[in-house]
Each structure stands twice: as structure tokens, then as C-alpha cells.
Write a protein that holds these residues in place. Sequence first.
Motif, PDB file in Angstrom:
ATOM      1  N   ALA A  56       0.966  -1.408   0.003  1.00 38.40           N
ATOM      2  CA  ALA A  56      -0.194  -0.009  -0.050  1.00 38.40           C
ATOM      3  C   ALA A  56       0.861   1.130   0.013  1.00 38.40           C
ATOM      4  O   ALA A  56       0.546   2.388  -0.450  1.00 38.40           O
ATOM      5  N   GLY A  57       2.052   1.168   0.557  1.00 39.30           N
ATOM      6  CA  GLY A  57       3.051   2.409   0.394  1.00 39.30           C
ATOM      7  C   GLY A  57       4.005   2.058  -0.745  1.00 39.30           C
ATOM      8  O   GLY A  57       4.164   1.333  -1.525  1.00 39.30           O
ATOM      9  N   ASN A  58       5.199   3.204  -0.436  1.00 47.22           N
ATOM     10  CA  ASN A  58       6.296   3.144  -1.505  1.00 47.22           C
ATOM     11  C   ASN A  58       7.091   1.844  -1.165  1.00 47.22           C
ATOM     12  O   ASN A  58       7.228   1.501  -0.184  1.00 47.22           O
ATOM     13  N   GLN A  59       7.499   1.401  -2.430  1.00 45.84           N
ATOM     14  CA  GLN A  59       8.308   0.086  -2.193  1.00 45.84           C
ATOM     15  C   GLN A  59       9.632   0.384  -3.085  1.00 45.84           C
ATOM     16  O   GLN A  59       9.467   0.968  -4.287  1.00 45.84           O
ATOM     17  N   ASN A  60      10.565  -0.556  -3.215  1.00 45.65           N
ATOM     18  CA  ASN A  60      11.907  -0.738  -3.943  1.00 45.65           C
ATOM     19  C   ASN A  60      12.135  -1.837  -4.401  1.00 45.65           C
ATOM     20  O   ASN A  60      11.773  -3.024  -3.508  1.00 45.65           O
ATOM     21  N   LEU A  61      12.511  -2.087  -5.663  1.00 47.21           N
ATOM     22  CA  LEU A  61      12.800  -3.314  -6.201  1.00 47.21           C
ATOM     23  C   LEU A  61      14.280  -3.010  -6.336  1.00 47.21           C
ATOM     24  O   LEU A  61      14.297  -2.520  -7.507  1.00 47.21           O
ATOM     25  N   GLN A  62      14.955  -3.732  -5.740  1.00 49.14           N
ATOM     26  CA  GLN A  62      16.538  -3.476  -6.189  1.00 49.14           C
ATOM     27  C   GLN A  62      17.241  -4.671  -6.647  1.00 49.14           C
ATOM     28  O   GLN A  62      17.296  -5.774  -5.843  1.00 49.14           O
ATOM     29  N   ILE A  87       2.472  -6.650 -10.997  1.00 46.01           N
ATOM     30  CA  ILE A  87       2.686  -5.134 -10.289  1.00 46.01           C
ATOM     31  C   ILE A  87       1.100  -4.702 -10.069  1.00 46.01           C
ATOM     32  O   ILE A  87       0.435  -4.781 -10.948  1.00 46.01           O
ATOM     33  N   ASP A  88       0.855  -4.767  -8.805  1.00 44.74           N
ATOM     34  CA  ASP A  88      -0.747  -4.286  -8.514  1.00 44.74           C
ATOM     35  C   ASP A  88      -0.638  -3.522  -7.366  1.00 44.74           C
ATOM     36  O   ASP A  88      -1.234  -3.931  -6.203  1.00 44.74           O
ATOM     37  N   LYS A  89      -0.285  -2.213  -7.418  1.00 42.07           N
ATOM     38  CA  LYS A  89      -0.342  -1.370  -6.467  1.00 42.07           C
ATOM     39  C   LYS A  89      -1.401  -0.089  -6.417  1.00 42.07           C
ATOM     40  O   LYS A  89      -1.466   0.520  -7.387  1.00 42.07           O
ATOM     41  N   LEU A  90      -2.243  -0.340  -5.497  1.00 46.21           N
ATOM     42  CA  LEU A  90      -3.365   0.539  -5.094  1.00 46.21           C
ATOM     43  C   LEU A  90      -2.972   1.749  -4.996  1.00 46.21           C
ATOM     44  O   LEU A  90      -3.526   3.015  -5.335  1.00 46.21           O
ATOM     45  N   SER A  91      -1.906   2.056  -4.137  1.00 43.85           N
ATOM     46  CA  SER A  91      -1.231   3.396  -3.856  1.00 43.85           C
ATOM     47  C   SER A  91       0.314   2.967  -3.529  1.00 43.85           C
ATOM     48  O   SER A  91       0.887   2.144  -3.440  1.00 43.85           O
ATOM     49  N   GLY A  92       0.931   4.299  -3.264  1.00 49.03           N
ATOM     50  CA  GLY A  92       2.380   4.455  -3.452  1.00 49.03           C
ATOM     51  C   GLY A  92       3.273   3.914  -4.516  1.00 49.03           C
ATOM     52  O   GLY A  92       2.389   3.786  -5.499  1.00 49.03           O
ATOM     53  N   THR A  93       4.290   4.129  -4.613  1.00 46.39           N
ATOM     54  CA  THR A  93       5.121   4.055  -5.922  1.00 46.39           C
ATOM     55  C   THR A  93       6.220   3.175  -5.721  1.00 46.39           C
ATOM     56  O   THR A  93       6.869   2.817  -4.790  1.00 46.39           O
ATOM     57  N   LEU A  94       6.215   2.142  -6.928  1.00 47.07           N
ATOM     58  CA  LEU A  94       7.294   1.052  -6.882  1.00 47.07           C
ATOM     59  C   LEU A  94       8.517   1.868  -7.512  1.00 47.07           C
ATOM     60  O   LEU A  94       8.557   2.092  -8.754  1.00 47.07           O
ATOM     61  N   SER A  95       9.709   1.914  -6.976  1.00 45.82           N
ATOM     62  CA  SER A  95      10.930   2.448  -7.571  1.00 45.82           C
ATOM     63  C   SER A  95      11.681   1.338  -7.805  1.00 45.82           C
ATOM     64  O   SER A  95      12.083   0.396  -6.828  1.00 45.82           O
ATOM     65  N   VAL A  96      12.187   0.967  -8.973  1.00 42.02           N
ATOM     66  CA  VAL A  96      13.217   0.016  -9.544  1.00 42.02           C
ATOM     67  C   VAL A  96      14.657   0.593  -9.614  1.00 42.02           C
ATOM     68  O   VAL A  96      14.935   1.607 -10.299  1.00 42.02           O
ATOM     69  N   GLY A 142      -1.068   1.072 -10.687  1.00 42.35           N
ATOM     70  CA  GLY A 142      -0.052   1.472  -9.651  1.00 42.35           C
ATOM     71  C   GLY A 142       1.112   2.591 -10.492  1.00 42.35           C
ATOM     72  O   GLY A 142       1.284   2.290 -11.524  1.00 42.35           O
ATOM     73  N   ILE A 143       1.863   3.026  -9.522  1.00 46.13           N
ATOM     74  CA  ILE A 143       3.189   4.175 -10.162  1.00 46.13           C
ATOM     75  C   ILE A 143       4.215   3.357  -9.884  1.00 46.13           C
ATOM     76  O   ILE A 143       4.512   2.952  -8.927  1.00 46.13           O
ATOM     77  N   VAL A 144       5.032   3.221 -11.285  1.00 42.79           N
ATOM     78  CA  VAL A 144       6.349   2.560 -11.157  1.00 42.79           C
ATOM     79  C   VAL A 144       7.663   3.577 -11.819  1.00 42.79           C
ATOM     80  O   VAL A 144       7.302   4.055 -12.804  1.00 42.79           O
ATOM     81  N   ASP A 145       8.364   3.795 -11.068  1.00 38.36           N
ATOM     82  CA  ASP A 145       9.470   4.477 -11.574  1.00 38.36           C
ATOM     83  C   ASP A 145      10.686   3.717 -11.653  1.00 38.36           C
ATOM     84  O   ASP A 145      11.260   3.312 -10.950  1.00 38.36           O
ATOM     85  N   PHE A 146      10.964   3.450 -12.982  1.00 38.23           N
ATOM     86  CA  PHE A 146      12.046   2.821 -13.322  1.00 38.23           C
ATOM     87  C   PHE A 146      13.375   3.414 -13.376  1.00 38.23           C
ATOM     88  O   PHE A 146      14.614   2.720 -13.256  1.00 38.23           O
TER      89      PHE A 146
END
Length: 283
Positions: free
Chosen positions: A216-222, A238-247, A262-266
Motif C-alpha cells: 500500500a505504500g512506497n516500495q523498492n525493487l533493487q 505489479i498491483d499497487k493501489l497506492s504508493g510508488t514502486l521504484s526500481v 500503480g505508479i512505477v518509477d524505473f
Amino acid sequence: SIKISVIGEINAPGTYTLTSGSAITVKNKLRFGGTGGLTLNGGSIAAEGDVEIAAPGMADGSTLLKISGNTDQYLYSTIPMTGQGLPAVEINKTSGTTLYLGRAAAPSEPVRFGNHFTLVPGSNFNATDFSSTAIFNGSNTIISGNPVFHKLSLAPTTYTILPLLPADVVAVENELRLFSTGPLALNSGTIEARGDIFILGPSLADGNGTLKINGAGNQNLQGIISPYIQVGLPKTIIDKLSGTLSVFNTISFGNDLIYERGIVDFGTANLQFRFGSGATPTI
């Protein structure tokens, strides 16, 4: 079978063997101690009180450790575990009481599981209240049921997520670490990552399971900086109702990549698709 009413303590290194079909019941606390390797083979041990690990060299074995008391129980380690970990563990807490992973008092170190892990349907298992870390360190490990972990680390092997009910998944609330220094594959089932995900080696080996990123919040995929040896992540949703996934860094996908919402920042991440021979993946 043998019943121990107060405290059962295995305090010397070595291999302990229970005859086939035999059972030991510990009514109060079960404590594993000693400074060397400690292996349990054969039979089963039913722990009806707390389980304390004070033996760094717990080395798995074929014994089944059943945790099934009628009061709240705590499974915790007071010392860094360097061996393979506990033998197969079955948690049956359907009486309305709870098994807690970790404890409020210090020290409370990560708990290593060196074999299969089963959470019986309807059991109360709480691995989040004490910000605990579970480490799976066995070989061809089966995780059954629907446990929710705070932090989960997976060592190199093949993992099978076995639902005991149709909706069962393994969920990780805070941090999922994939120690893919050797081949690490998710053979079946689903892991829901609700926090950060760290890939810590080049040998992610795909599998037929699913990694679902749905915090539900911001996440990092490192990912990693060095080249991948194996194909990469299993099917990823990737199924994010809220927050940003940063890669970050290099991420290799060995199976489907499905974006639902959801928002994904590559950013400057390097994405690789290294599907196995004969695969027909979906992006």
C-alpha cells in the motif's frame, strides 16, 4: 511417547535420534542450547510452551517440531543462528491462542528454518508484532498455509508454496530478500511482497510461481549490478493501489511481467528478459 512437564532442554551438540513414530511432548518451555551443531532426527516433538533457540548450530534433521499449545507461545532465538536451522515445523494454533515469532525482550535474533514449514488452516501466527526476521535455509523447501512475515529471507534452493486453502499465499509485510548466490527458484504458489524486495545474487532461477508486488505504500525493487547467471524472477505482477514502486540496478525477468495498476518509477534501471527455452511469456 514421553511428556516433560517443566522445561525440556537439549543442551549438548550432537545428533539426537527419536525412534520412528515416537513423540516427545514438552508442556512448558523447550530450549535448544549448546555451542556446536545440533541435529534432530526421527519422530516428533510437540512444544506446548515457548520455544527458545540458544544453539547457533541448529542443523535441521528429520524430526517434526509441532507447536500446538493452548496458550500464547513465543518462538525466538537469543543468538545468531549460523547452522541450517530448525527441522520441519508445523504450527497448529487453532484454539484461539497465538504463536508469536520473536519476543519483546532483547536479544531476539532472526529465526532460521532448515526444512518445511506448515501453518495449519485457522491457526493464529503473528510474525509482525516484534519486527521479526524469518530465514528459510533448507533444501527444496515447502511452505504450506498462509503465513504473514515481517521480514523474510530466502536462501538458494527451490521453494514450493503449497496452499492449504484456495486463497493461501505467503505474504511479506516489510522486506523480502532473495539470496540468489546459488540457484533460487519459486516452483509454485504466490509470494505477496508488500514492502521492499532485494535481489542479492545472480542466480534467480525462475520457476512456475508468482511474485506479486502489492504494498500500500512506497516500495523498492533493487536488483544487482553484476550479470545474471540464471534467467531471473518468476512471473511478476505489479498491483499497487497506492504508493510508488521504484526500481534500481539490473532486474532480470525469467517469466511473465504483468502490470495491473500503480505508479512505477524505473529511473535508470536496466530491465532484462531472459526467458527459458520454449517459453511463451507475457509482458
